[in-house]
Design an enzyme around this catalytic site. Structure first.
Site, PDB file in Angstrom:
ATOM      1  N   LYS A   3     -33.168 -35.983   1.337  1.00  0.00           N
ATOM      2  CA  LYS A   3     -34.406 -35.423   1.894  1.00  0.00           C
ATOM      3  C   LYS A   3     -35.134 -34.534   0.874  1.00  0.00           C
ATOM      4  O   LYS A   3     -34.561 -34.153  -0.157  1.00  0.00           O
ATOM      5  CB  LYS A   3     -34.055 -34.648   3.165  1.00  0.00           C
ATOM      6  CG  LYS A   3     -33.522 -35.531   4.298  1.00  0.00           C
ATOM      7  CD  LYS A   3     -33.296 -34.683   5.540  1.00  0.00           C
ATOM      8  CE  LYS A   3     -32.856 -35.510   6.719  1.00  0.00           C
ATOM      9  NZ  LYS A   3     -32.703 -34.662   7.939  1.00  0.00           N
ATOM     10  N   TYR A  43     -38.777 -41.215  12.586  1.00  0.00           N
ATOM     11  CA  TYR A  43     -38.162 -40.278  13.526  1.00  0.00           C
ATOM     12  C   TYR A  43     -38.738 -40.403  14.942  1.00  0.00           C
ATOM     13  O   TYR A  43     -38.721 -39.440  15.707  1.00  0.00           O
ATOM     14  CB  TYR A  43     -38.298 -38.847  13.014  1.00  0.00           C
ATOM     15  CG  TYR A  43     -37.254 -38.484  11.976  1.00  0.00           C
ATOM     16  CD1 TYR A  43     -35.900 -38.441  12.303  1.00  0.00           C
ATOM     17  CD2 TYR A  43     -37.606 -38.185  10.673  1.00  0.00           C
ATOM     18  CE1 TYR A  43     -34.933 -38.117  11.363  1.00  0.00           C
ATOM     19  CE2 TYR A  43     -36.637 -37.850   9.719  1.00  0.00           C
ATOM     20  CZ  TYR A  43     -35.314 -37.824  10.079  1.00  0.00           C
ATOM     21  OH  TYR A  43     -34.347 -37.489   9.148  1.00  0.00           O
ATOM     22  N   ARG A  96     -24.002 -31.451   3.398  1.00  0.00           N
ATOM     23  CA  ARG A  96     -24.902 -30.444   3.992  1.00  0.00           C
ATOM     24  C   ARG A  96     -24.384 -29.028   3.757  1.00  0.00           C
ATOM     25  O   ARG A  96     -25.170 -28.114   3.510  1.00  0.00           O
ATOM     26  CB  ARG A  96     -25.111 -30.745   5.474  1.00  0.00           C
ATOM     27  CG  ARG A  96     -26.099 -31.907   5.667  1.00  0.00           C
ATOM     28  CD  ARG A  96     -26.172 -32.366   7.086  1.00  0.00           C
ATOM     29  NE  ARG A  96     -27.307 -33.252   7.329  1.00  0.00           N
ATOM     30  CZ  ARG A  96     -27.424 -34.009   8.399  1.00  0.00           C
ATOM     31  NH1 ARG A  96     -26.489 -33.988   9.342  1.00  0.00           N
ATOM     32  NH2 ARG A  96     -28.478 -34.789   8.565  1.00  0.00           N
ATOM     33  N   ASN A 106     -32.117 -30.165   5.763  1.00  0.00           N
ATOM     34  CA  ASN A 106     -30.660 -30.306   5.690  1.00  0.00           C
ATOM     35  C   ASN A 106     -30.186 -31.403   4.722  1.00  0.00           C
ATOM     36  O   ASN A 106     -29.150 -32.020   4.930  1.00  0.00           O
ATOM     37  CB  ASN A 106     -30.055 -30.457   7.089  1.00  0.00           C
ATOM     38  CG  ASN A 106     -30.550 -31.678   7.812  1.00  0.00           C
ATOM     39  OD1 ASN A 106     -31.368 -32.421   7.291  1.00  0.00           O
ATOM     40  ND2 ASN A 106     -30.045 -31.892   9.009  1.00  0.00           N
ATOM     41  N   HIS A 109     -29.927 -37.578   5.218  1.00  0.00           N
ATOM     42  CA  HIS A 109     -29.911 -38.290   6.499  1.00  0.00           C
ATOM     43  C   HIS A 109     -28.902 -39.426   6.420  1.00  0.00           C
ATOM     44  O   HIS A 109     -28.782 -40.065   5.380  1.00  0.00           O
ATOM     45  CB  HIS A 109     -31.302 -38.896   6.776  1.00  0.00           C
ATOM     46  CG  HIS A 109     -31.310 -39.887   7.890  1.00  0.00           C
ATOM     47  ND1 HIS A 109     -31.387 -39.511   9.209  1.00  0.00           N
ATOM     48  CD2 HIS A 109     -31.204 -41.242   7.894  1.00  0.00           C
ATOM     49  CE1 HIS A 109     -31.338 -40.598   9.978  1.00  0.00           C
ATOM     50  NE2 HIS A 109     -31.232 -41.667   9.193  1.00  0.00           N
ATOM     51  N   GLU A 120     -33.229 -48.894   9.821  1.00  0.00           N
ATOM     52  CA  GLU A 120     -33.666 -47.915   8.811  1.00  0.00           C
ATOM     53  C   GLU A 120     -33.650 -48.534   7.409  1.00  0.00           C
ATOM     54  O   GLU A 120     -34.508 -48.228   6.575  1.00  0.00           O
ATOM     55  CB  GLU A 120     -32.799 -46.658   8.902  1.00  0.00           C
ATOM     56  CG  GLU A 120     -33.053 -45.920  10.216  1.00  0.00           C
ATOM     57  CD  GLU A 120     -32.144 -44.729  10.458  1.00  0.00           C
ATOM     58  OE1 GLU A 120     -31.225 -44.465   9.653  1.00  0.00           O
ATOM     59  OE2 GLU A 120     -32.361 -44.045  11.482  1.00  0.00           O
TER      60      GLU A 120
END
Ligand code: GDP
Length: 131
Positions: A3, A43, A96, A106, A109, A120
């Protein structure tokens, strides 16, 4: 997906090392930036949540790295490797725990089922690469 916070903070290499060391094979990988439409689609399951706007703002705030990973029992093992959503609750040694900033930013994913992994994966790589 690595991320925006983890990319911005220079953790791509360290995270990929951990992923390889845990026995995952990288089958496809791309660095890109999500548009607001992309993030809202990715999302969509969270669109009724109070944090949805923040999530979209955050996920579009900078580049991400998306990858398709392969391993036996990949979904469960990857969720273990990345740790709990909230880094304060993530186990020692998880990605994380090591690299996330907050419950929102965080670091990484991971898909939560084989079906979502396919959806995805197609989101990022359909028509772009074979895996
Ligand atoms: P995951 O499967 O562990 O990523 O967790 P979820 O599916 O529950 O949430 C998706 C993502 O939404 C998380 O990874 C966070 O980036 C974000 N998120 C979850 N809870 C919160 C929250 O309370 N506030 C904000 N701003 N973002 C959150």
């Amino acid at each position: 997906m690595i991320k925006p916070d983890a990319v911005e903070n220079g953790h791509i290499g360290a995270i990929l090392e951990k992923i390889n060391a845990a026995g995952f094979k990288i089958k496809a990988m791309v660095m890109t930036q999500l548009s607001r439409n992309d993030a809202q689609e990715f999302y969509a399951v969270h669109r009724e949540r109070p944090f949805f706007g923040e999530l979209v703002d955050y996920m579009t705030s900078g580049p991400i790295v998306a990858a398709i990973l392969e391993k036996d029992n990949a979904v469960e093992d990857f969720r273990k490797l990345i740790g709990a959503t909230n880094p304060e609750e993530a186990a020692e040694g998880t990605i994380r725990k090591l690299y996330a900033q907050s419950i929102a930013a965080n670091a990484i994913h991971g898909s939560d089922s084989d079906d979502n992994a396919r959806i995805e994966g197609d989101f990022f790589f359909s028509g772009r690469a074979r895996y």
